[in-house]
Design an enzyme around this catalytic site. Structure first.
Site, PDB file in Angstrom:
ATOM      1  N   GLU A  85       0.935  -1.255   0.040  1.00 15.77           N
ATOM      2  CA  GLU A  85      -0.025  -0.113   0.045  1.00 15.77           C
ATOM      3  C   GLU A  85       0.946   1.151   0.060  1.00 15.77           C
ATOM      4  O   GLU A  85       1.776   1.446   0.889  1.00 15.77           O
ATOM      5  CB  GLU A  85      -0.878   0.159   1.300  1.00 15.77           C
ATOM      6  CG  GLU A  85      -1.901  -1.268   1.315  1.00 15.77           C
ATOM      7  CD  GLU A  85      -3.096  -1.235   0.359  1.00 15.77           C
ATOM      8  OE1 GLU A  85      -2.983  -0.059  -0.513  1.00 15.77           O
ATOM      9  OE2 GLU A  85      -3.765  -2.046   0.280  1.00 15.77           O
ATOM     10  N   CYS A 149      -7.338  -1.314   8.604  1.00 14.58           N
ATOM     11  CA  CYS A 149      -5.856  -1.558   7.900  1.00 14.58           C
ATOM     12  C   CYS A 149      -5.458   0.051   7.594  1.00 14.58           C
ATOM     13  O   CYS A 149      -4.524   0.506   7.957  1.00 14.58           O
ATOM     14  CB  CYS A 149      -5.944  -2.350   6.712  1.00 14.58           C
ATOM     15  SG  CYS A 149      -6.194  -3.929   7.078  1.00 14.58           S
ATOM     16  N   HIS A 168      -0.697  -5.939   2.449  1.00 16.93           N
ATOM     17  CA  HIS A 168      -2.070  -6.593   2.416  1.00 16.93           C
ATOM     18  C   HIS A 168      -1.701  -8.085   1.834  1.00 16.93           C
ATOM     19  O   HIS A 168      -1.027  -8.194   1.203  1.00 16.93           O
ATOM     20  CB  HIS A 168      -3.190  -6.209   1.731  1.00 16.93           C
ATOM     21  CG  HIS A 168      -4.110  -5.273   2.347  1.00 16.93           C
ATOM     22  ND1 HIS A 168      -4.432  -3.948   2.081  1.00 16.93           N
ATOM     23  CD2 HIS A 168      -4.926  -5.462   3.539  1.00 16.93           C
ATOM     24  CE1 HIS A 168      -5.235  -3.322   3.009  1.00 16.93           C
ATOM     25  NE2 HIS A 168      -5.683  -4.306   3.814  1.00 16.93           N
TER      26      HIS A 168
END
Length: 209
Positions: A85, A149, A168
């Protein structure tokens, strides 16, 4: 002269919803078995899926370890790859956590920037890991999902001025097993540390103004 050991903090999440076993914490435990080599002190933590705990815990981890890098690992039921991410988002948190709570403001940090990017070049990390020929596919994302998250990532990026990362992982067996996820995490974090070191050299020249 021996280099001082670097502290690296890696977190996974506890169970929530249909994820009665959270693949992220399993993957982090596998990583702990593998370690990150002799020059790194690895500290792992399981984070409960609770907004308030995250807000308290993340600053405490920075204070306790003064880490070189913090990497948060989370599970995504939609993921079929291991996903790096790029950024965390401040607003849009409407999903209830395990305590049936969500922030009244629906944001992480009042008046914080809308999103914060990691200072780690995720594209570079992705390329490097891909060339290692692991049996795991690594991809990039700019949307960590507006749940715990994303909330954790933003909170951590805000705290660390961008020295955080978020990975992730798919649920276990869809398609990767715990061992594959642990090895992928190790490779990713080693490359992140490498990319950070390279950018540190550059940052040093720019910050003397």
């Amino acid at each position: 002269m021996e280099q001082p050991r670097k502290a690296v903090v890696v977190t996974g999440f506890g169970p929530f919803g249909e994820h009665t076993v959270n693949a992220s914490w399993i993957a982090v435990q596998e990583l702990e078995k593998l370690g990150l080599g002799d020059s790194v002190d690895l500290h792992v933590y399981e984070i409960p899926v609770e907004y308030r705990t995250v807000q308290r815990l993340i600053p405490a981890l920075w204070e306790k370890h003064s880490p070189q890098l913090v990497v948060h690992v989370g599970v995504s039921g939609m993921a079929t790859t291991v996903t790096l991410e790029k950024c965390g988002h401040n607003t849009g948190y409407k999903g209830l956590d395990n305590c049936r709570f969500c922030p009244g403001s629906q944001c992480c940090v009042e008046d914080g920037p809308e999103s914060i990017d990691s200072i780690i070049d995720m594209d570079a990390v992705c390329k490097r890991v891909t060339t290692l020929g692991l049996d795991v596919t690594v991809t990039i994302s700019q949307d960590a999902g507006r749940y715990l998250c994303d909330f954790t990532y933003y909170t951590s990026l805000y705290q660390s001025h961008g020295r955080s990362a978020f990975v992730h992982v798919p649920p276990l067996g869809k398609p990767y097993n715990a061992d594959q996820l642990g090895r992928a995490l190790r490779a990713i974090i080693e490359e992140m540390l490498g990319v950070l070191e390279q950018s540190e050299d550059k940052i040093d020249c720019c910050h003397q103004h």
